[in-house]
Design an enzyme around this catalytic site. Structure first.
Site, PDB file in Angstrom:
ATOM      1  N   ARG A 168       0.827  -1.228   0.000  1.00  0.00           N
ATOM      2  CA  ARG A 168       0.000   0.000   0.000  1.00  0.00           C
ATOM      3  C   ARG A 168       0.857   1.273   0.000  1.00  0.00           C
ATOM      4  O   ARG A 168       0.491   2.271   0.617  1.00  0.00           O
ATOM      5  CB  ARG A 168      -0.932   0.041   1.220  1.00  0.00           C
ATOM      6  N   SER A 193     -10.685  -0.693   3.714  1.00  0.00           N
ATOM      7  CA  SER A 193      -9.857  -0.884   4.918  1.00  0.00           C
ATOM      8  C   SER A 193      -9.424   0.474   5.444  1.00  0.00           C
ATOM      9  O   SER A 193      -8.822   1.254   4.719  1.00  0.00           O
ATOM     10  CB  SER A 193      -8.603  -1.678   4.589  1.00  0.00           C
ATOM     11  N   GLU A 213      -4.616   3.379   6.754  1.00  0.00           N
ATOM     12  CA  GLU A 213      -4.450   3.288   5.306  1.00  0.00           C
ATOM     13  C   GLU A 213      -5.121   4.519   4.697  1.00  0.00           C
ATOM     14  O   GLU A 213      -4.696   5.048   3.687  1.00  0.00           O
ATOM     15  CB  GLU A 213      -5.091   2.005   4.780  1.00  0.00           C
TER      16      GLU A 213
HETATM   17  N1  EPU Z   1     -10.335 -10.305  10.532  1.00  0.00           N
HETATM   18  C1  EPU Z   1     -10.971 -10.457  11.750  1.00  0.00           C
HETATM   19  N2  EPU Z   1     -12.062  -9.695  12.001  1.00  0.00           N
HETATM   20  C2  EPU Z   1     -12.573  -8.842  11.132  1.00  0.00           C
HETATM   21  C3  EPU Z   1     -11.920  -8.665   9.876  1.00  0.00           C
HETATM   22  C4  EPU Z   1     -10.793  -9.419   9.599  1.00  0.00           C
HETATM   23  O1  EPU Z   1     -10.563 -11.221  12.605  1.00  0.00           O
HETATM   24  O2  EPU Z   1     -13.582  -8.211  11.451  1.00  0.00           O
HETATM   25  C5  EPU Z   1      -9.129 -11.112  10.243  1.00  0.00           C
HETATM   26  C6  EPU Z   1      -9.455 -12.485   9.789  1.00  0.00           C
HETATM   27  O3  EPU Z   1      -8.829 -13.308  10.731  1.00  0.00           O
HETATM   28  C7  EPU Z   1      -8.791 -12.680   8.458  1.00  0.00           C
HETATM   29  C8  EPU Z   1      -7.784 -11.584   8.449  1.00  0.00           C
HETATM   30  O4  EPU Z   1      -8.327 -10.528   9.265  1.00  0.00           O
HETATM   31  O5  EPU Z   1      -8.140 -13.901   8.415  1.00  0.00           O
HETATM   32  C9  EPU Z   1      -7.524 -11.064   7.053  1.00  0.00           C
HETATM   33  O6  EPU Z   1      -8.725 -10.697   6.420  1.00  0.00           O
HETATM   34  P1  EPU Z   1      -8.886 -10.708   4.802  1.00  0.00           P
HETATM   35  O7  EPU Z   1      -8.157 -11.827   4.207  1.00  0.00           O
HETATM   36  O8  EPU Z   1     -10.306 -10.486   4.486  1.00  0.00           O
HETATM   37  O9  EPU Z   1      -8.098  -9.476   4.323  1.00  0.00           O
HETATM   38  P2  EPU Z   1      -7.773  -8.140   5.052  1.00  0.00           P
HETATM   39  O10 EPU Z   1      -6.395  -8.205   5.570  1.00  0.00           O
HETATM   40  O11 EPU Z   1      -8.844  -7.820   5.979  1.00  0.00           O
HETATM   41  C10 EPU Z   1      -6.830  -7.059   2.844  1.00  0.00           C
HETATM   42  C11 EPU Z   1      -6.870  -5.678   2.238  1.00  0.00           C
HETATM   43  C12 EPU Z   1      -8.173  -5.464   1.472  1.00  0.00           C
HETATM   44  C13 EPU Z   1      -8.286  -6.534   0.399  1.00  0.00           C
HETATM   45  C14 EPU Z   1      -8.223  -7.919   1.097  1.00  0.00           C
HETATM   46  C15 EPU Z   1      -8.217  -9.041   0.099  1.00  0.00           C
HETATM   47  C16 EPU Z   1      -5.547  -4.324   3.731  1.00  0.00           C
HETATM   48  C17 EPU Z   1      -5.530  -3.317   4.818  1.00  0.00           C
HETATM   49  N3  EPU Z   1      -6.733  -4.708   3.286  1.00  0.00           N
HETATM   50  O12 EPU Z   1      -7.851  -7.096   3.827  1.00  0.00           O
HETATM   51  O13 EPU Z   1      -8.098  -4.194   0.834  1.00  0.00           O
HETATM   52  O14 EPU Z   1      -9.488  -6.406  -0.310  1.00  0.00           O
HETATM   53  O15 EPU Z   1      -7.010  -8.019   1.863  1.00  0.00           O
HETATM   54  O16 EPU Z   1      -6.997  -9.065  -0.556  1.00  0.00           O
HETATM   55  O17 EPU Z   1      -4.495  -4.729   3.290  1.00  0.00           O
HETATM   56  C18 EPU Z   1      -8.676  -1.894   0.928  1.00  0.00           C
HETATM   57  O18 EPU Z   1      -7.491  -1.661   0.802  1.00  0.00           O
HETATM   58  O19 EPU Z   1      -9.519  -0.970   1.079  1.00  0.00           O
HETATM   59  C19 EPU Z   1      -9.119  -3.280   0.974  1.00  0.00           C
HETATM   60  C20 EPU Z   1     -10.377  -3.602   1.136  1.00  0.00           C
END
Ligand code: EPU
Length: 609
Positions: free
Chosen positions: A173, A247, A350
């Site tokens: 990012r 995010s 972010e």
């Molecule tokens: N999780 C929780 N509780 C929640 C949300 C997430 O425990 O309420 C934990 C879960 O354990 C999950 C982990 O967070 O295993 C990771 O979640 P996920 O794989 O959905 O991805 P993310 O890290 O939450 C990132 C990007 C998103 C992107 C997704 C898919 C960041 C900050 N966010 O989310 O990007 O769509 O991966 O690749 O890196 C954005 O940048 O606006 C965005 C949505």
């Protein structure tokens, strides 16, 4: 050319109410060039926006907002497998993905459904479901506002100190467009290197692997794009119904050392993922999902005013309808504080805050010995009033979501605790005298996520390398503070889009720096200031300048000398700092100064609109 007092609420996905003093949209580099030649452009803070999918307007923006309406998507060179696609910065990202998927051009289908515009993709290095912009960008055509010419940057690697470094500075990012290039280069077009293939190739991301296993064939790019949109819909609020920036926080990437020592010690169950390393010399890092931390700090659904931590996905803050920028700021700060308390990590945003106000906090207003002086029994040193207790001089400046520290006094630890400081985006040093840099080792807590950037003159950098040699070794002791040193001279430079104008002043015979940021300037340890440099201080709302005592001193301004400089520069308000005990009691000093000149005190807070 500019629309005045323009409502820009609909230019952001969050939908927070905000107006911009000046707004303009352009459809060609020529139109952009004409805009950069206007007085509105040169006299105001300028913010270039894309689809506004990452912006949080804290309140109205007192400056210029530019928006690209450069359109067009075309294939411009192709062979059997490789396809180059050039898209205008003002195209919607989802339109580009659809365009490619319809034509059987693969590579960006995993990034389907991301709100925002093409121009933001390289800036933010957008990414989702295992693919990031850096994997597919070939080059970025920009407008350079210094030369007012087009310039093309290629996404390749070059050698810096025996290390291979991405020319666009791409990482999670992040890119150079967000930091030292912000405010200088505006993206006009982006070229992508893609594949002519209707079959999807990037199926590494867990959720997509699972999806592929449910099919009896290799998924097509269309199927993957549809699945990604389904996944996003299940995790993220529908942008057409609920305002958000996706995010809100980044997933912290911290050293394994810090993670084990500070975080796992608090909770052995924290979810984490080891980051891949390019070679063994790199420190081991781990990525911790911010959503997990927020959820396990019990914050899902937490609400302040119209802003709420999304009850479905803790990583997202939503606008429940009538949220203001202030609501979002207060809620986000509360989330950060709870997570800090529970897991010993300060989440980084972010989302980008847009706040053109300059907020200054005086961390210390004393000279090198501070007040009271050790061993002194004068009435000022014995005063019980907090106004007469002066730690060594330094200041914190907040603007556009950045926390900039001017000097790091030996009392920094105490100052940071008093102000509950948990992040510093950059440090500006005036010179290397101990009372201005003695607290640098105490920046350690701010180095968990990244090296703290320090801006300083060449001679100051040399001095620090000698005095803090342990921080600059090839294999430093674990846990020592880590810095990125940026050498500057008296030319203006940008930190994440904020223009900083160095002011050269003489500290006796030593040339040192003061700094101007917008209509605010901070000068310490000056004895004389040349005419050319005084001119850089015209039109200020607030000037902070040193004044040691009433008697003259060989290397510091006296009160009388400082007052005469203030009368020459004519800021609206001026504040004196860097006092010794001879200035007398704060209240008495205050009465002796002209009406628009005030003594600083520790903890003084000023807002420059
Ligand atoms: N999780 C929780 N509780 C929640 C949300 C997430 O425990 O309420 C934990 C879960 O354990 C999950 C982990 O967070 O295993 C990771 O979640 P996920 O794989 O959905 O991805 P993310 O890290 O939450 C990132 C990007 C998103 C992107 C997704 C898919 C960041 C900050 N966010 O989310 O990007 O769509 O991966 O690749 O890196 C954005 O940048 O606006 C965005 C949505």
């Amino acid at each position: 050319m500019f629309e005045l007092n323009k409502d820009i609420t609909r230019f952001t996905t969050f939908g927070l109410p905000a107006k911009a003093a000046y707004f303009a949209e352009y459809s060609s580099p020529e139109e952009l060039k004409a805009l950069t030649l206007t007085p509105e452009f040169s006299e105001n803070q300028v913010l270039h926006i894309g689809g506004g999918s990452n912006l949080v307007f804290i309140h109205d923006f007192n400056g210029v907002i530019l928006h690209s309406a450069i359109r067009g998507i075309e294939e411009y060179s192709k062979n059997e497998e490789e396809v180059f696609v050039m898209a205008g910065a003002g195209e919607k990202w989802t339109d580009l993905v659809d365009w490619c998927v319809e034509r059987g051009i693969g590579g960006i289908e995993n990034m389907a459904g991301i709100p925002g515009e093409v121009g933001a993709a390289p800036v933010q290095n957008v990414g989702a479901y295992g693919v990031e912009a850096k994997d597919v960008i070939h080059s970025v055509v920009c407008f350079d506002i210094l030369t007012r010419e087009k310039i093309t940057f290629f996404n390749d690697y070059h050698k810096v100190k025996n290390k291979s470094e991405n020319r666009l500075g791409f990482s999670y990012r992040d890119s150079r467009f967000k930091h030292e290039w912000k405010g200088r280069y505006y993206v006009l077009q982006v070229s992508f290197r893609l594949r002519r293939s209707s079959l999807a190739h990037n199926l590494e991301y867990k959720a997509l692997k699972k999806f592929a296993e449910t099919l009896d064939h290799q998924p097509s790019i269309k199927e993957v794009a549809e699945e990604v949109v389904r996944l996003r819909d299940s995790k993220l609020p529908d942008p057409s119904k609920t305002g958000s920036v996706g995010s809100f926080f980044k997933n912290p990437i911290v050293s394994r050392y810090y993670f084990e020592q500070a975080m796992l010690a608090l909770d052995p169950d924290i979810e984490y993922y080891p980051e891949t390393r390019l070679n063994e010399n790199e420190p081991e890092m781990v990525k911790v999902p911010a959503g997990w931390l927020i959820e396990h700090a019990g914050l899902k659904g937490m609400r302040i005013g119209g802003a709420q931590v999304d009850p479905k996905n803790a990583l997202v803050i939503i606008n429940t309808g009538n949220a203001t920028g202030k609501d979002v700021e207060t809620l986000a700060r509360s989330v950060v504080d709870h997570v800090r308390e529970r897991f010993a990590i300060a989440l980084e945003r972010e989302a980008n805050y847009v706040d053109s106000d300059i907020k200054v906090t005086i961390l210390g207003s004393g000279t090198s010995k501070g007040v009271p002086e050790v061993g002194c029994l004068c009435r000022v040193c014995r005063s019980r009033s907090n106004f007469d207790h002066r730690l060594r001089a330094s200041a914190l400046v907040r603007t556009m979501g950045l926390d900039l520290l001017i000097d790091v006094s030996p009392d920094f630890r105490q100052q940071a605790l008093r102000e509950d400081l948990y992040r510093v985006d950059a440090v500006l040093l005036t010179h290397s005298h101990y009372d201005h840099v003695g607290g640098i080792d105490d920046l350690r807590p701010f180095c968990a996520h990244r090296n703290v950037p320090i801006y300083l003159k060449h001679d100051v950098n040399d001095d620090l390398h000698r005095r803090l040699d342990y921080c600059f070794r090839a294999h430093p002791y674990p846990g020592v503070p880590t810095f990125d040193m940026h050498e500057i001279d008296s030319r203006p430079f940008f930190i994440d889009g904020v223009e900083i104008i160095p002011i050269k002043v003489m500290h006796g015979s030593l040339p040192i720096l003061g700094y101007r940021i917008g209509k605010f300037a901070y000068i310490t340890d000056a004895k004389t200031i040349d005419e050319d440099e005084l001119e850089k201080l015209e039109g200020l709302d607030v000037l902070i300048i040193n004044a040691l005592r009433f008697r003259p001193h060989f290397s510091h301004l006296s009160i009388e000398e400082a007052v005469s400089i203030i009368k020459r520069i004519k800021p609206k308000e001026a504040y004196l700092t860097h006092f010794n005990h001879e200035v007398g009691l704060h209240d008495e000093l205050s009465e002796q100064l002209p009406p628009n000149i005030h003594p600083c005190y520790d903890g003084l807070k000023l807002t420059i609109k």
